[in-house]
Design a protein around this motif. Structure first.
Motif, mmCIF file in Angstrom:
data_model
loop_
_atom_site.group_PDB
_atom_site.id
_atom_site.type_symbol
_atom_site.label_atom_id
_atom_site.label_comp_id
_atom_site.label_asym_id
_atom_site.label_seq_id
_atom_site.Cartn_x
_atom_site.Cartn_y
_atom_site.Cartn_z
ATOM 1 N N LEU A 189 2.240 3.273 11.648
ATOM 2 C CA LEU A 189 1.357 2.647 10.658
ATOM 3 C C LEU A 189 1.475 1.131 10.770
ATOM 4 C CD1 LEU A 189 2.705 5.004 7.907
ATOM 5 C CD2 LEU A 189 0.284 4.953 8.504
ATOM 6 N N ALA A 191 1.703 -2.125 8.955
ATOM 7 C CA ALA A 191 1.992 -2.449 7.555
ATOM 8 C C ALA A 191 0.934 -3.385 6.962
ATOM 9 C CB ALA A 191 3.378 -3.082 7.454
ATOM 10 N N ASP A 200 -7.058 -3.146 6.392
ATOM 11 C CA ASP A 200 -5.761 -2.722 5.852
ATOM 12 C C ASP A 200 -5.960 -1.681 4.765
ATOM 13 O OD1 ASP A 200 -4.538 -4.455 7.534
ATOM 14 O OD2 ASP A 200 -3.795 -5.832 6.004
ATOM 15 N N TRP A 206 -2.061 3.823 0.276
ATOM 16 C CA TRP A 206 -0.659 3.962 0.706
ATOM 17 C C TRP A 206 0.034 5.055 -0.118
ATOM 18 C CZ3 TRP A 206 0.682 2.571 5.212
ATOM 19 C CH2 TRP A 206 0.297 1.355 5.795
ATOM 20 N N LYS A 207 -0.316 5.112 -1.414
ATOM 21 C CA LYS A 207 0.320 6.132 -2.272
ATOM 22 C C LYS A 207 -0.038 7.527 -1.791
ATOM 23 C CE LYS A 207 1.018 3.385 -6.402
ATOM 24 N NZ LYS A 207 0.429 2.853 -7.631
ATOM 25 N N ALA A 240 3.637 -1.586 1.385
ATOM 26 C CA ALA A 240 3.849 -0.206 1.850
ATOM 27 C C ALA A 240 5.345 0.048 2.088
ATOM 28 C CB ALA A 240 3.067 0.039 3.132
#
Ligand SMILES: Cc1ncc(COP(=O)(O)O)c(C=O)c1O
Length: 414
Positions: A189, A191, A200, A206-207, A240
């Motif tokens: 991934l 970041a 992005d 991200w969650k 993240a």
């Protein structure tokens, strides 16, 4: 004598094919060879200031002076690198509070920048994950990722990342692909400041990836080559990392200070792995050392001393944060100005996605014919996938570049 003759007539390497470097290297060479005064390099992969020059940051210059004054020797460092550098890099990567609580469990090794981090990390994984474990990389990704996976003996597979229509993250494609990945897969991934798309993930996304990671026991490998280049804020760009580590996920993190400190000639980075306890950390470091020993033996000290000085000296650290903000803001401004310039010229296309993307790169969506024309007619160099470096834009060339983009796209886009 006979032996000498035989050797002269026999070419051992005649069947070796010519090595082709990635398109970025070709673009740089073509740009250098062009003597057109208004030429523009949008294939540059390090930061450029508003005059088109590489930056030498004041924080770095001051740190360099401090390092010089110490009159240090140039002996070999430990195989894992300078401890003071590793700790400082981990602190900035994982955040102070996580570092304070967990530093004794984080195995770190100084590496040759982002590339070295991925290489050492993949070599380690190839040795210690179950045979057949795949590494999933975004499509597209930094072109070196799958190559390194192959060199390290890992099989890579792409997951969907970019939607060529919206020029944004294809989050449903990404989720579907990660959901169908075998349990225990490695997932690479970016970041922040995704290369080459400039797209992005947002915190809520991200969650969701975190949930998938837990559900599928995914091993997340974060490539954080551009911390600070998305938002100008180290904390925000590492959101993240904060999220995953606070949730107790054992991540792998690659960091580079090439871009965010303007130190690409020094090749300074860090690879770290979150371990369960201190004993495990020491064992992991011992294995990283065994691999590093056969790759580069031990890393160079100069860049690490500079970075460590910037990160550990409160005054220089503050100065660097300001300089980082200036670089990130300049790139954001160029995105907005470029989009606006195209609109003002009367482009029939909606270029607003460029200002919605982040960091140093943008995948513009323009096709091979337009790229060829940009290079041959306008001396504007870009990647063969339509990727550009926003850092190559500045106030002096932006109108010229926008006009050229308009000319090559006004009748058709791809
Ligand atoms: C996402 C990503 N990873 C790794 C690298 C390699 O970084 P470095 O130049 O620090 O080795 C780059 C450089 O362009 C990159 O964009």
């Amino acid at each position: 004598m006979l032996c000498f003759k035989v050797m002269r007539n026999f070419s051992l390497w005649s069947s070796v094919p010519l090595g082709q470097l990635d398109s970025m290297s070709g673009v740089v060479a073509q740009y250098e060879a062009d003597d057109f005064p208004q030429k523009v390099n949008l294939g540059v992969n390090t930061y450029r200031d508003n005059n088109g020059n590489p930056v030498v940051l004041e924080s770095v210059t001051k740190a360099l002076q401090m390092v010089r004054e110490k009159k240090l020797d140039n002996e070999y460092p430990p195989i894992e690198g300078l401890q003071s550098f590793i700790e400082a890099a981990i602190k900035v990567g994982y955040g102070e509070s996580y570092y304070a609580k967990n530093n004794k469990n984080i195995a770190g090794c100084q590496v040759l920048s982002g590339t070295g981090a991925v290489r050492l990390g993949f070599e380690f994984l190839n040795k210690f994950v179950p045979s057949g474990t795949k590494v999933f990389v975004p499509n597209p990704t930094k072109n070196i990722h799958p190559i390194i996976a192959k060199m390290a003996g890992l099989q890579s597979q792409e997951y969907r990342y970019f939607d060529p229509i919206t020029k944004q993250v294809d989050f449903s494609g990404l989720s579907e692909d990660l959901y169908s990945a075998p349990n225990g897969s490695i997932v690479l991934l970016h970041a922040c400041s995704h290369n080459p798309t400039g797209c992005d993930l947002e915190l809520y996304q991200w969650k969701q990836i975190l949930d998938l990671t837990k559900q599928k026991q995914i091993l997340p490998f974060f490539d954080m080559t551009y911390q600070g280049f998305t938002s100008g804020d180290l904390e925000k760009d590492a959101q993240a990392i904060r999220l995953f580590t606070e949730a107790g996920v054992p991540i792998i993190l690659g960091q580079s200070f090439d871009k965010n400190m303007g130190l690409s000639g020094q090749r300074t980075g860090c690879l770290s792995l979150v371990c369960s306890n201190e004993k495990e950390k020491l064992i992991v470091v011992s294995q990283l050392n065994l691999i590093a020993r056969s790759l580069w033996s031990c890393p160079p000290v100069h860049g690490a001393r500079i970075v460590e000085t910037v990160l550990n000296n409160p005054e220089l650290f503050k100065l660097w944060l300001c300089e980082l903000r200036v670089m990130a803001q300049r790139m954001k401004k160029m995105r907005v100005s470029f989009t606006k310039a195209l609109k003002d010229i009367g482009s029939p296309h909606d270029w607003s996605y460029i200002s919605k993307q982040f960091g140093m790169y943008s995948l513009t969506g323009i096709g091979p014919a337009q790229i060829k024309e940009l290079i041959e007619k306008y001396h504007i160099y870009l990647l063969n996938n339509g990727g550009i470096s926003i850092a190559g834009l500045n106030e002096s060339n932006i109108k010229y570049v926008a006009q050229a983009f308009h000319e090559v796209t006004k009748h058709n886009f791809i």
